[in-house]
Design a protein around this motif. Sequence first.
Motif, PDB file in Angstrom:
ATOM      1  N   SER A  91      48.681 -10.885  13.793  1.00  0.00           N
ATOM      2  CA  SER A  91      48.292  -9.589  13.468  1.00  0.00           C
ATOM      3  C   SER A  91      49.362  -8.567  13.829  1.00  0.00           C
ATOM      4  O   SER A  91      49.477  -8.279  15.056  1.00  0.00           O
ATOM      5  N   TYR A  92      49.957  -7.889  12.625  1.00  0.00           N
ATOM      6  CA  TYR A  92      51.045  -6.723  13.052  1.00  0.00           C
ATOM      7  C   TYR A  92      52.145  -7.586  14.111  1.00  0.00           C
ATOM      8  O   TYR A  92      52.400  -6.729  15.088  1.00  0.00           O
ATOM      9  N   GLU A  93      52.551  -8.806  13.584  1.00  0.00           N
ATOM     10  CA  GLU A  93      53.527  -9.515  14.278  1.00  0.00           C
ATOM     11  C   GLU A  93      53.154  -9.950  15.697  1.00  0.00           C
ATOM     12  O   GLU A  93      54.258 -10.448  16.417  1.00  0.00           O
ATOM     13  N   LYS A  94      51.921  -9.826  16.169  1.00  0.00           N
ATOM     14  CA  LYS A  94      51.526 -10.067  17.499  1.00  0.00           C
ATOM     15  C   LYS A  94      50.712 -11.298  17.410  1.00  0.00           C
ATOM     16  O   LYS A  94      49.660 -11.443  16.325  1.00  0.00           O
ATOM     17  N   LEU A  95      50.616 -12.321  18.188  1.00  0.00           N
ATOM     18  CA  LEU A  95      49.554 -13.543  18.181  1.00  0.00           C
ATOM     19  C   LEU A  95      48.362 -12.986  18.518  1.00  0.00           C
ATOM     20  O   LEU A  95      48.184 -12.496  19.582  1.00  0.00           O
ATOM     21  N   SER A  96      47.368 -13.216  17.383  1.00  0.00           N
ATOM     22  CA  SER A  96      45.992 -12.784  17.899  1.00  0.00           C
ATOM     23  C   SER A  96      44.919 -13.705  17.993  1.00  0.00           C
ATOM     24  O   SER A  96      44.086 -13.778  18.713  1.00  0.00           O
ATOM     25  N   ILE A  97      45.260 -14.908  17.558  1.00  0.00           N
ATOM     26  CA  ILE A  97      44.280 -16.185  17.556  1.00  0.00           C
ATOM     27  C   ILE A  97      45.298 -17.446  17.764  1.00  0.00           C
ATOM     28  O   ILE A  97      46.419 -17.625  17.049  1.00  0.00           O
ATOM     29  N   ASN A  98      45.163 -18.234  18.951  1.00  0.00           N
ATOM     30  CA  ASN A  98      45.838 -19.602  19.027  1.00  0.00           C
ATOM     31  C   ASN A  98      44.634 -20.563  19.118  1.00  0.00           C
ATOM     32  O   ASN A  98      43.790 -20.198  20.253  1.00  0.00           O
ATOM     33  N   GLU A  99      44.156 -21.286  18.096  1.00  0.00           N
ATOM     34  CA  GLU A  99      43.065 -22.143  18.388  1.00  0.00           C
ATOM     35  C   GLU A  99      43.232 -23.216  19.250  1.00  0.00           C
ATOM     36  O   GLU A  99      43.124 -24.597  18.878  1.00  0.00           O
ATOM     37  N   SER A 100      43.842 -22.991  20.569  1.00  0.00           N
ATOM     38  CA  SER A 100      43.803 -24.132  21.455  1.00  0.00           C
ATOM     39  C   SER A 100      44.842 -25.201  20.680  1.00  0.00           C
ATOM     40  O   SER A 100      44.573 -26.568  20.978  1.00  0.00           O
ATOM     41  N   VAL A 101      45.976 -24.935  20.224  1.00  0.00           N
ATOM     42  CA  VAL A 101      46.824 -25.774  19.676  1.00  0.00           C
ATOM     43  C   VAL A 101      47.900 -26.220  20.623  1.00  0.00           C
ATOM     44  O   VAL A 101      48.425 -25.442  21.749  1.00  0.00           O
ATOM     45  N   PRO A 102      48.187 -27.592  20.705  1.00  0.00           N
ATOM     46  CA  PRO A 102      49.072 -28.155  21.698  1.00  0.00           C
ATOM     47  C   PRO A 102      50.346 -27.301  21.563  1.00  0.00           C
ATOM     48  O   PRO A 102      50.999 -26.819  20.490  1.00  0.00           O
ATOM     49  N   SER A 103      51.146 -27.403  22.686  1.00  0.00           N
ATOM     50  CA  SER A 103      52.258 -26.627  23.019  1.00  0.00           C
ATOM     51  C   SER A 103      53.639 -27.081  22.097  1.00  0.00           C
ATOM     52  O   SER A 103      54.481 -26.361  22.090  1.00  0.00           O
ATOM     53  N   ARG A 104      53.233 -28.464  21.700  1.00  0.00           N
ATOM     54  CA  ARG A 104      54.511 -28.836  20.582  1.00  0.00           C
ATOM     55  C   ARG A 104      54.472 -28.216  19.584  1.00  0.00           C
ATOM     56  O   ARG A 104      55.544 -28.514  18.722  1.00  0.00           O
ATOM     57  N   PHE A 105      53.566 -27.172  19.096  1.00  0.00           N
ATOM     58  CA  PHE A 105      53.543 -26.549  18.027  1.00  0.00           C
ATOM     59  C   PHE A 105      53.728 -25.060  18.528  1.00  0.00           C
ATOM     60  O   PHE A 105      52.776 -24.488  19.407  1.00  0.00           O
ATOM     61  N   SER A 106      54.968 -24.392  18.010  1.00  0.00           N
ATOM     62  CA  SER A 106      55.387 -23.058  18.559  1.00  0.00           C
ATOM     63  C   SER A 106      55.417 -22.153  17.615  1.00  0.00           C
ATOM     64  O   SER A 106      56.312 -22.273  16.848  1.00  0.00           O
TER      65      SER A 106
END
Lengths: 118, 114
Positions: free
Chosen positions: B50-65
């Motif tokens: 949202s507005y270029e800031k990460l607002s949600i990370n649904e516990s995604v593994p760090s191999r996805f950035s």
Amino acid sequence: AQKITQTQPGMFVQEKEAVTLDCTYDTSDPSYGLFWYKQPSSGEMIFLIYQGSYDQQNATEGRYSLNFQKARKSANLVISASQLGDSAMYFCAMRDARIKAAGNKLTFGGGTRVLVKP
Amino acid sequence: DTEVTQTPKHLVMGMTNKKSLKCEQHMGHRAMYWYKQKAKKPPELMFVYSYEKLSINESVPSRFSPECPNSSLLNLHLHALQPEDSALYLCASSQVGRLNTEAFFGQGTRLTVV
């Protein structure tokens, strides 16, 4: 937490007939929005129709209409006069009123595959 | 212009590769999303900006950035993926803070990890 349920994994419908796709939802928020999307085999999610929780009338968009029963927490999609091009996956989705806190999150049901027979 | 454009459409990568998925929209939307979709399953939310800031990370593994370099672009950087990461990756965008605004989706990138 939100939950969207689509109980029909797959349906056949004869061309030119109407078909109803079921969607029930569960939320504790009084303000929410319900969406239906179509996903053909190409993969793109195509927005079909929207119903707000405070809307007085059922939404309609061309051959698509929503049978919205708020007390029963259901928002069934009706496709009239089915066409061969309607064969696709159909997803019901919800966004609730905490959209800013929830990051505008859209939660999807499991989907219903529709196959229109000539 | 009501399009969300994703590139590439198809990607095959090895488990040691580094690749990036790209998404672009010019609708002025300030919310952008990455979803992962396995066959015959609904899309699963991965990230929301949202507005270029990460607002949600649904516990995604760090191999996805994820990366949002500006209001029109969204990237997903991939590194050391596993075969089970093979899926359709969908990008979407919408207006922020409006209940009735639909999300517009791209056609997706079909990723195969070998």
